[in-house]
Design an enzyme around this catalytic site. Structure first.
Site, mmCIF file in Angstrom:
data_model
loop_
_atom_site.group_PDB
_atom_site.id
_atom_site.type_symbol
_atom_site.label_atom_id
_atom_site.label_comp_id
_atom_site.label_asym_id
_atom_site.label_seq_id
_atom_site.Cartn_x
_atom_site.Cartn_y
_atom_site.Cartn_z
ATOM 1 N N SER A 178 0.841 -1.194 0.000
ATOM 2 C CA SER A 178 0.000 0.000 0.000
ATOM 3 C C SER A 178 0.874 1.241 0.000
ATOM 4 O O SER A 178 1.987 1.229 0.548
ATOM 5 C CB SER A 178 -0.881 0.016 1.243
ATOM 6 O OG SER A 178 -1.484 1.286 1.428
ATOM 7 N N TYR A 204 -2.268 -1.377 10.242
ATOM 8 C CA TYR A 204 -2.331 -1.675 8.813
ATOM 9 C C TYR A 204 -1.112 -1.108 8.093
ATOM 10 O O TYR A 204 -0.446 -1.802 7.310
ATOM 11 C CB TYR A 204 -3.614 -1.080 8.232
ATOM 12 C CG TYR A 204 -3.779 -1.261 6.738
ATOM 13 C CD1 TYR A 204 -4.311 -2.431 6.221
ATOM 14 C CD2 TYR A 204 -3.402 -0.261 5.857
ATOM 15 C CE1 TYR A 204 -4.467 -2.594 4.846
ATOM 16 C CE2 TYR A 204 -3.548 -0.413 4.488
ATOM 17 C CZ TYR A 204 -4.081 -1.584 3.995
ATOM 18 O OH TYR A 204 -4.227 -1.743 2.634
#
Length: 325
Positions: A178, A204
């Site tokens: 990401s 995350y």
């Protein structure tokens, strides 16, 4: 899978809208899978987390290219539904379901053993499965559930399948990360819960930084084997990854969806890493959501940090060694 950059803060909605607009404006410049002639007849691929979202779109594309396509999913029911859908859409009967929960090292080992027993080759491994929004929790194996699902499980899976990948070379390993990795911290104590990130978002982000560091160290160790490893960002994508958040956050996420990429659009950078001719022989790189080679964060380029994380991951997964440079 992907997560808006500030979903745990009051201003995340506006930021998500701005990011979405930027991504929408740039979509036309992205690589187009439909124009890529790569045929995968006679080759075998594995896509984790392939029953929905980006993973299912990636599996669909690879099946269309005639690959023997293994969907590695936690849910038998949802996984089998995805298998039937992809078979019907592609006419490829060699689309198979194998159960895998990357949040359980025992499940990872059982899956890998089955693959090594049943498959004669493995040409592409796509580590796509991931989640966010779960409360802090320690699994029965003594690992923090978000970190084992997003990072440590895929680390073990990849290492257990390396010999098969090398025997099938040229082969590719694709790790879905990401752009949010730049806000992460690669603290090995997170893996066992000895230290806790301050929020779901921080957890995350940190798993995604670990994905990039893992990719860089893996690529270094695989030099000369014919197996490449690259990490990527899908961008801001509308998928089911927010399902574990509160109803209020999910509602805001739904409102922002018109400005985000669809799962099909978000899958493009993963497919690019898996099949594009442009990336043949390229390894240890980070690919952005528009399929361009980009520099990851400074922390993600720290080779000492990558080695330290690798060694701790080996210890926690019980691996006594790995591929050597």
């Amino acid at each position: 899978m992907e997560l808006p950059s500030a979903c745990s803060h009051p201003g995340w909605f506006l930021l998500a809208l701005l990011l979405g607009l930027l991504l929408w404006a740039g979509r036309r410049r992205s690589w187009d899978p439909r124009k890529c002639p790569t045929d995968l007849s006679g080759k075998t691929v594995i896509v984790t987390g392939a029953n929905s979202g980006i993973g299912k779109c990636v599996a669909l594309d690879l099946a269309r290219r005639n690959a023997r396509t293994i969907l590695a999913c936690r849910s038998r029911e949802r996984g089998q539904a995805a298998v039937e859908e992809i078979r019907a859409a592609t006419g490829n009967p060699a689309v198979l379901l194998r159960l895998l929960d990357t949040g359980s090292l025992a499940s990872v080992r059982a899956f890998a053993q089955a693959v090594l027993r049943e498959e004669t080759r493995l040409d592409v491994l796509v580590n796509n499965a991931g989640l966010t929004g779960l409360p802090f929790a320690i699994t029965p194996e003594g690992l923090e559930q978000t970190f084992v699902t997003n990072y440590l499980g895929p680390f073990l899976l990849t290492n257990l399948l390396l010999d098969l990948l090398k025997a099938s070379a040229p082969a590719r390993i694709v790790n879905v990360s990401s752009f949010r990795h730049s806000a992460g911290t690669a603290d090995g104590r997170y893996l066992t819960g000895q230290e806790r990130p301050r929020s779901f978002d921080a957890a995350y982000n940190s798993t995604k930084l670990m994905n990039v560091l893992f990719t860089a160290e893996l690529a270094r160790r695989l030099q000369g084997t014919g197996v490449t490893a690259n990490a990527l960002s899908p961008g801001v994508v509308s998928t089911g990854i927010m399902r574990h958040f509160s109803w209020a956050v999910r509602a805001l996420f739904i409102l922002a969806r018109p400005f985000m990429k669809s799962a099909e659009q978000g899958a493009v950078s993963t497919i690019y890493c898996a099949v594009s001719e442009e990336l043949s022989g390229v390894t240890g790189r980070y690919v952005n959501s528009e399929c361009g080679l980009a520099l990851p964060s400074a922390a993600a380029r720290d080779s000492g940090l990558a080695r330290k994380l690798w060694e701790e991951s080996e210890r926690l997964t019980g691996l006594t060694g790995g591929p050597q440079h």
